[in-house]
Design a protein around this motif. Structure first.
Motif, PDB file in Angstrom:
ATOM      1  N   SER A   5       0.829  -1.205   0.000  1.00 30.01           N
ATOM      2  CA  SER A   5       0.000   0.000   0.000  1.00 30.01           C
ATOM      3  C   SER A   5       0.864   1.256   0.000  1.00 30.01           C
ATOM      4  O   SER A   5       2.038   1.223   0.376  1.00 30.01           O
ATOM      5  CB  SER A   5      -0.938   0.016   1.205  1.00 30.01           C
ATOM      6  OG  SER A   5      -0.198   0.046   2.416  1.00 30.01           O
ATOM      7  N   ASN A   6       0.251   2.318  -0.434  1.00 32.67           N
ATOM      8  CA  ASN A   6       0.918   3.610  -0.527  1.00 32.67           C
ATOM      9  C   ASN A   6       0.113   4.626   0.277  1.00 32.67           C
ATOM     10  O   ASN A   6      -1.091   4.778   0.075  1.00 32.67           O
ATOM     11  CB  ASN A   6       1.003   4.053  -1.995  1.00 32.67           C
ATOM     12  CG  ASN A   6       1.666   5.415  -2.151  1.00 32.67           C
ATOM     13  OD1 ASN A   6       2.462   5.825  -1.315  1.00 32.67           O
ATOM     14  ND2 ASN A   6       1.328   6.112  -3.229  1.00 32.67           N
ATOM     15  N   THR A   7       0.781   5.328   1.185  1.00 29.20           N
ATOM     16  CA  THR A   7       0.141   6.406   1.933  1.00 29.20           C
ATOM     17  C   THR A   7       0.426   7.714   1.223  1.00 29.20           C
ATOM     18  O   THR A   7       1.585   8.027   0.919  1.00 29.20           O
ATOM     19  CB  THR A   7       0.675   6.481   3.372  1.00 29.20           C
ATOM     20  OG1 THR A   7       0.421   5.234   4.021  1.00 29.20           O
ATOM     21  CG2 THR A   7      -0.007   7.596   4.142  1.00 29.20           C
ATOM     22  N   ARG A   8      -0.629   8.470   0.970  1.00 28.50           N
ATOM     23  CA  ARG A   8      -0.458   9.740   0.277  1.00 28.50           C
ATOM     24  C   ARG A   8      -1.370  10.798   0.887  1.00 28.50           C
ATOM     25  O   ARG A   8      -2.392  10.485   1.493  1.00 28.50           O
ATOM     26  CB  ARG A   8      -0.754   9.589  -1.213  1.00 28.50           C
ATOM     27  CG  ARG A   8      -2.196   9.196  -1.534  1.00 28.50           C
ATOM     28  CD  ARG A   8      -2.356   8.882  -3.003  1.00 28.50           C
ATOM     29  NE  ARG A   8      -3.759   8.726  -3.376  1.00 28.50           N
ATOM     30  CZ  ARG A   8      -4.184   8.385  -4.596  1.00 28.50           C
ATOM     31  NH1 ARG A   8      -3.286   8.130  -5.550  1.00 28.50           N
ATOM     32  NH2 ARG A   8      -5.472   8.301  -4.864  1.00 28.50           N
ATOM     33  N   ILE A   9      -0.961  12.054   0.725  1.00 27.36           N
ATOM     34  CA  ILE A   9      -1.746  13.176   1.224  1.00 27.36           C
ATOM     35  C   ILE A   9      -2.205  13.998   0.036  1.00 27.36           C
ATOM     36  O   ILE A   9      -1.389  14.429  -0.791  1.00 27.36           O
ATOM     37  CB  ILE A   9      -0.932  14.017   2.215  1.00 27.36           C
ATOM     38  CG1 ILE A   9      -0.596  13.167   3.442  1.00 27.36           C
ATOM     39  CG2 ILE A   9      -1.698  15.276   2.622  1.00 27.36           C
ATOM     40  CD1 ILE A   9       0.287  13.842   4.444  1.00 27.36           C
ATOM     41  N   VAL A  10      -3.517  14.180  -0.048  1.00 27.67           N
ATOM     42  CA  VAL A  10      -4.111  14.865  -1.193  1.00 27.67           C
ATOM     43  C   VAL A  10      -4.740  16.186  -0.746  1.00 27.67           C
ATOM     44  O   VAL A  10      -4.990  16.416   0.442  1.00 27.67           O
ATOM     45  CB  VAL A  10      -5.160  13.988  -1.887  1.00 27.67           C
ATOM     46  CG1 VAL A  10      -4.552  12.649  -2.315  1.00 27.67           C
ATOM     47  CG2 VAL A  10      -6.375  13.757  -0.990  1.00 27.67           C
ATOM     48  N   LEU A  11      -4.985  17.047  -1.724  1.00 26.31           N
ATOM     49  CA  LEU A  11      -5.682  18.305  -1.476  1.00 26.31           C
ATOM     50  C   LEU A  11      -7.178  18.013  -1.389  1.00 26.31           C
ATOM     51  O   LEU A  11      -7.808  17.664  -2.383  1.00 26.31           O
ATOM     52  CB  LEU A  11      -5.389  19.298  -2.605  1.00 26.31           C
ATOM     53  CG  LEU A  11      -6.056  20.663  -2.496  1.00 26.31           C
ATOM     54  CD1 LEU A  11      -5.540  21.411  -1.271  1.00 26.31           C
ATOM     55  CD2 LEU A  11      -5.802  21.484  -3.763  1.00 26.31           C
ATOM     56  N   ALA A  12      -7.748  18.154  -0.199  1.00 27.22           N
ATOM     57  CA  ALA A  12      -9.164  17.846   0.007  1.00 27.22           C
ATOM     58  C   ALA A  12     -10.070  19.005  -0.388  1.00 27.22           C
ATOM     59  O   ALA A  12     -11.199  18.807  -0.829  1.00 27.22           O
ATOM     60  CB  ALA A  12      -9.406  17.467   1.465  1.00 27.22           C
ATOM     61  N   ALA A  13      -9.580  20.239  -0.218  1.00 24.87           N
ATOM     62  CA  ALA A  13     -10.365  21.429  -0.550  1.00 24.87           C
ATOM     63  C   ALA A  13      -9.425  22.597  -0.773  1.00 24.87           C
ATOM     64  O   ALA A  13      -8.339  22.651  -0.203  1.00 24.87           O
ATOM     65  CB  ALA A  13     -11.342  21.752   0.578  1.00 24.87           C
ATOM     66  N   ARG A  14      -9.842  23.521  -1.603  1.00 22.29           N
ATOM     67  CA  ARG A  14      -9.021  24.706  -1.835  1.00 22.29           C
ATOM     68  C   ARG A  14      -9.194  25.661  -0.653  1.00 22.29           C
ATOM     69  O   ARG A  14     -10.312  25.979  -0.266  1.00 22.29           O
ATOM     70  CB  ARG A  14      -9.423  25.387  -3.139  1.00 22.29           C
ATOM     71  CG  ARG A  14      -9.207  24.477  -4.356  1.00 22.29           C
ATOM     72  CD  ARG A  14      -8.916  25.252  -5.607  1.00 22.29           C
ATOM     73  NE  ARG A  14      -8.780  24.342  -6.744  1.00 22.29           N
ATOM     74  CZ  ARG A  14      -7.674  23.685  -7.056  1.00 22.29           C
ATOM     75  NH1 ARG A  14      -6.598  23.829  -6.307  1.00 22.29           N
ATOM     76  NH2 ARG A  14      -7.642  22.886  -8.097  1.00 22.29           N
TER      77      ARG A  14
END
Length: 339
Positions: A5-14
């Motif tokens: 698995s890969n842990t990643r952090i994404v942009l949830a909201a501007r």
């Protein structure tokens, strides 16, 4: 690999103004295996830099914004763990732009091999990387410091500002740093060797800056904007040069409801023959070989020193980034994801 698995952090909201923790989301996704001509990279270190705030907005800029639900972007140092690419072997350490995640696929384009035996690989994210090159190219190309001139730089304890002041001194100029708090100011003066340093948090900051620059300011390397610029501007000498690298104090401004100060600015640009030039470091890509050579020599000889602020764990990247925007980091901010 045993890891699937890969842990990643994404942009949830501007963000609307100051970013919040809820503007980020941590995800765990299946690890995608590389195809022919591809590599699987394990991210060791992630660089956190002020420019990332601008990429969170949807406004037109010099680079494409991060998509909502997209992985936050950023420079990284990574290890090749699976290679199906003829130019890279498993175990190679590379500089990449893989963003806020534990693993990434790459086709090899844009990767630069690093030599761990030559020194800490984290310097490729700081003093020997984009921030150091930003300082080098912006100061020398736009600022063009001359012996005896006064160079002032904001955020002087940070990755870019610390390099600016030290390079200015190497070129024979007088370096005046602006930093926040007694500890950072002491570091800039004692460890980095600036000629003077002023705390922008002081109630009499403008007066202290004027006293530190009795002959005025010939070059101001702009990283901050806001009230710091207000104190610097009256001190700019005729023919002063202002490389504009960043405006961190203004990144979270939604709208400026104040008075229009542009006419006064332009009048003074004309009357004092000022040069104010924004830049992005990639404009000067042809200078990178000289930068790598000279900066490595300056570091090895002790003429350039640096400091790193290392945070452990990708899950702590959002909070560390929010702290960066508020000036809570001390030195080049790096997230250690693996070793």
């Amino acid at each position: 690999m045993s890891i699937q698995s890969n842990t990643r952090i994404v942009l949830a909201a501007r963000p609307q103004g100051q970013p919040k923790p809820s503007d980020f989301r941590t995800e765990t996704v299946d690890l995608v295996q590389p195809g022919e001509g591809e590599l699987l990279l394990q991210i060791l270190y992630l660089s956190l830099d002020p420019y990332m705030r601008g990429r969170m907005n949807a406004t037109k800029s010099y680079a494409r914004p991060v998509d909502v639900d997209g992985v936050m972007e950023g420079g990284t140092v990574a290890r090749v763990v699976i290679s199906r690419h003829p130019e890279f072997a498993e175990g190679d350490i590379v500089l990449s732009h893989s963003g806020w995640q534990s693993f990434a696929l790459s086709d090899g384009v844009g990767l630069r091999k690093l030599d761990p035996a030559a020194g800490s690989v984290t310097t490729a994210l700081g003093v020997l990387g984009m921030p150091g090159f930003t300082a080098y190219a912006g100061l020398l190309t736009i600022g063009q410091p001359k012996p005896g001139e006064t160079v002032v730089v904001a955020a002087a304890s940070g990755a870019v500002g610390s390099a600016v002041g030290q390079i200015a001194r190497i070129k024979g100029a007088r370096a005046v740093g602006i930093a926040g708090g007694a500890e950072k100011c002491a570091f800039v003066r004692a460890e980095l060797g600036f000629d003077a340093v002023v705390d922008h948090r002081a109630n009499d900051f403008a007066e202290q800056l004027k006293a530190a620059c009795p002959g005025g300011i010939d070059i101001y390397f702009e990283n901050v904007g806001g009230p710091v610029w207000d104190a610097v501007f009256p001190l700019l000498n005729e023919f002063a040069r202002v490389p504009v690298c960043g405006l961190i104090a203004q990144y979270n401004v939604i709208a400026d409801a104040g008075i229009d100060r542009l006419p006064v600015l332009m009048q003074q640009v004309l009357h004092r023959s000022l040069t104010i030039r924004g830049f992005i470091q990639r404009e000067f890509v042809d200078q990178r070989p000289a930068f790598y050579r000279e900066m490595a020599e300056w570091i090895s000889s002790g003429r350039v020193r640096y400091r790193e602020d290392v945070v452990d764990g990708i899950e702590n990247a959002p909070q560390a980034f929010l702290g960066l925007l508020e000036g809570r980091n001390f030195g080049k901010l790096i997230v250690r994801i693996a070793e």
